[in-house]
Design a protein around this motif. Structure first.
Motif, PDB file in Angstrom:
ATOM      1  N   GLN A  31       0.836  -1.210   0.000  1.00 15.19           N
ATOM      2  CA  GLN A  31       0.000   0.000   0.000  1.00 15.19           C
ATOM      3  C   GLN A  31       0.871   1.260   0.000  1.00 15.19           C
ATOM      4  OE1 GLN A  31      -2.456  -0.467   3.444  1.00 15.19           O
ATOM      5  NE2 GLN A  31      -3.487  -2.310   2.655  1.00 15.19           N
ATOM      6  N   GLN A  42       2.397   4.782   6.077  1.00 13.46           N
ATOM      7  CA  GLN A  42       1.297   3.865   5.798  1.00 13.46           C
ATOM      8  C   GLN A  42       0.918   3.055   7.033  1.00 13.46           C
ATOM      9  OE1 GLN A  42      -0.372   3.859   2.840  1.00 13.46           O
ATOM     10  NE2 GLN A  42      -1.842   2.547   3.919  1.00 13.46           N
ATOM     11  N   SER A  46      -2.741   2.905   8.675  1.00 11.56           N
ATOM     12  CA  SER A  46      -3.455   1.635   8.824  1.00 11.56           C
ATOM     13  C   SER A  46      -4.018   1.438  10.218  1.00 11.56           C
ATOM     14  CB  SER A  46      -2.509   0.469   8.501  1.00 11.56           C
ATOM     15  OG  SER A  46      -1.549   0.310   9.529  1.00 11.56           O
TER      16      SER A  46
END
Length: 569
Positions: A31, A42, A46
């Motif tokens: 991602q 990221q 998350s």
């Protein structure tokens, strides 16, 4: 960022610590790549981990200080030092400069390539400080205004609480003090200094981790930290020793400094070694303040003392000190240099490394990787108008040859060799390829030495040893006249139950006499040289030890251990 086929860096560390699964880490990395953001960014998005949790984990695992960016005014930070796009993409931020050290904030301290690039671009040594990703993002958002003028770089205290620089930012100091691994290492170092240890061993094994001190030549177990801390301890020590924390497959050597006060700092020589279950680290404590350079403190008897002072006072010639590692050779050499250290004498030394700082002496650290060997340093000294030269160790023919020629051409030369006794030192030089005439005409005196543990004066106990035992040890019938008492160790709180406290030197001093010169010219072997030296009155190491036993300074068992063939030093 590495490809998604393999999780590396901080992601791998989180997986290994079971804070993320492999699948979670790989998904976050994919991602991040698709969104063109960093792994840490990221990870925060998350919501698997908070920015604070990530920062605390990275700081503790890799041994870096954790710093609160909210304590810094964004406007005071330097601009233009690193390209803004690089800073944002790699999540790094220059904070302060102190001397040639640049402190760089990072939310992911595993980006060694980024730090190397900063060092290459700026010419400064990078000190990494871990910060929280969300606070780093806020700083970036505040400072990304077009046309911002470059600001000066404020000077502040260093973050390296194990280094030589002082910490002046209260916030930084508080963050550092909160790190348990830092506090553990700091305590172990201070305890080692207070205990008079010469070395500290950090040793990982399959099911436990231990720390040992070498005190009075003996290794003693002092702590067994949790095994899970082995990587953190190794990383922290490597960080402050300026070693590569990512390199765990090869041995490394470094140095660090611990400031005890404004006027006193202790140097440490650090060596890492990859073992089956992790990196073993040995730290040699180089405490120059604890070393006495008074010749009377060595422990020579009056005859030996006069032989040494006469050799040192000669206007030319070579004095060699021999013995195993840890036998006190460096202190003996520096005692000789201290006797000569006057404003009218030029003294230069080459060592690996310099262990004692002596003002007035030009000291050089040998660096074989850079081409600065003992031989090349010695050649340079001879172009520097020297009076006295000290070479830390004669290891090869080239160094020996230059040192011999220097001693023959009006210089005083001091050095060491790794041999068991004084007579075998001469044959060692011959075996190196030095001609007998050159050995005979340049060497003035050879001194072999050992260090024996001294009996604790608070608890030593009288021993009634059998007459046969004393005779077998080397005492003569005349010496067993009942006029002295032998002692042995007992153990008390003062000596921590060992029965010994401190060490005393044993010496074998062999001058180069006319008869010795003739024997060398005839290619005499070590046995013949030793026999001649004894006939001329040399006190060998065993006899020197027996004298210390008669004086009640040490035990017969200790002398047996260090002067027998294969005995310890």
């Amino acid at each position: 960022m590495e490809g998604s086929q393999g999780v590396t860096g901080l992601g791998r560390a989180l997986v290994q610590s079971r804070l993320l699964t492999r699948e979670e880490a790989e998904n976050i990395q994919r991602q991040a790549e698709s969104s063109s953001v960093s792994f840490v960014e990221q990870l925060v998005l998350s919501r698997k981990k908070t920015a604070r949790e990530i920062a605390e984990f990275a700081a503790t695992l890799f041994g870096y200080p954790l710093f609160d960016l909210s304590a810094i005014e964004a406007e005071s930070l330097p601009q233009g030092l690193i390209d803004e796009s690089v800073m944002v993409s790699r999540r790094v931020l220059p904070l302060f400069k102190r001397g040639n050290r640049l402190f760089v904030a990072a939310s992911d301290p595993t980006q060694t390539s980024a730090f190397h690039a900063i060092t290459f671009k700026t010419g400064l040594t990078v000190d990494v400080v871990v910060v929280e990703e969300d606070k780093l993002a806020r700083v970036f958002s505040r400072r990304m205004s077009p046309g911002a003028e470059s600001q000066g770089m404020p000077e502040i205290g260093g973050f390296d609480e194990l280094g030589a620089s002082d910490v002046t930012e209260e916030t930084v100091q508080q963050e550092v003090d909160d790190a348990p691994v830092v506090r553990l290492i700091h305590k172990l170092l201070l305890d080692a200094i207070k205990s008079g240890a010469s070395d500290i061993h950090f040793e990982p094994y399959e099911k436990y981790y231990r720390v040992r001190y070498r005190i009075d030549g003996e290794l003693r177990l002092v702590a067994q930290p949790p095994l899970v801390l082995k990587e953190k301890i190794a990383s922290r020590i490597k960080v402050v020793s300026r070693l590569d924390i990512a390199e765990k497959r090869l041995p490394q050597d470094g140095r660090m400094k611990l400031s005890l006060s404004r006027d006193r700092a202790i140097d440490f020589r650090v060596s890492t070694l990859p073992t089956l279950f992790g990196e073993k680290i040995v730290m040699r404590i180089l405490d120059a303040a604890a070393v006495s350079l008074d010749i009377d403190a060595l422990g020579l008897n009056p005859i030996q003392k006069k032989l040494l002072t006469d050799a040192v006072a000669r206007p030319w010639g070579m004095v060699l000190v021999t013995g195993p590692t840890g036998s006190g050779k460096t202190v003996s050499l520096y005692t000789c240099l201290a006797m000569l250290n006057t404003p009218d004498i030029n003294i230069s030394t080459a060592e690996d490394p310099v262990e004692i700082n002596l003002p007035g002496v030009n000291q050089v650290n040998v660096n074989e990787k850079a081409g600065l060997t003992f031989a090349s340093a010695l050649r340079a000294f001879l172009r520097q108008d020297p009076d006295v030269i000290m070479v830390g160790e004669i290891r090869d023919f080239e160094t020996a040859d230059i040192a011999i020629k220097a001693a023959q051409t009006g210089h005083r030369v001091f050095s060491t060799l790794h041999t068991n006794d004084a007579p075998s030192t001469l044959t060692r030089l011959l075996n190196m390829g030095i001609a007998p005439f050159n050995v005979a005409s340049s060497v003035s005196l050879i001194m072999a030495q050992r260090l024996a543990r001294k009996l604790c004066p608070s608890c030593r106990t009288p021993l009634d040893l059998p007459r046969e035992t004393l005779l077998e040890a080397g005492f003569t019938e005349d010496e067993l006249d009942g006029g002295w008492q032998s002692y042995g160790p007992a153990g008390c709180p003062e000596c921590k139950g060992t029965g010994y406290r401190g060490r005393v030197g044993l010496f074998e001093v062999m001058p180069m006499t006319d008869a010795m010169t003739r024997l060398i010219m005839r290619n005499g072997n070590a046995v013949e040289i030793a026999d001649l030296a004894r006939k001329e009155g040399m006190i060998d190491l065993r006899r020197a030890g027996l004298i210390k036993v008669r004086q009640g300074e040490t035990s017969l068992a200790e002398i047996e251990a260090i002067t027998s063939d294969g005995g310890r030093s």
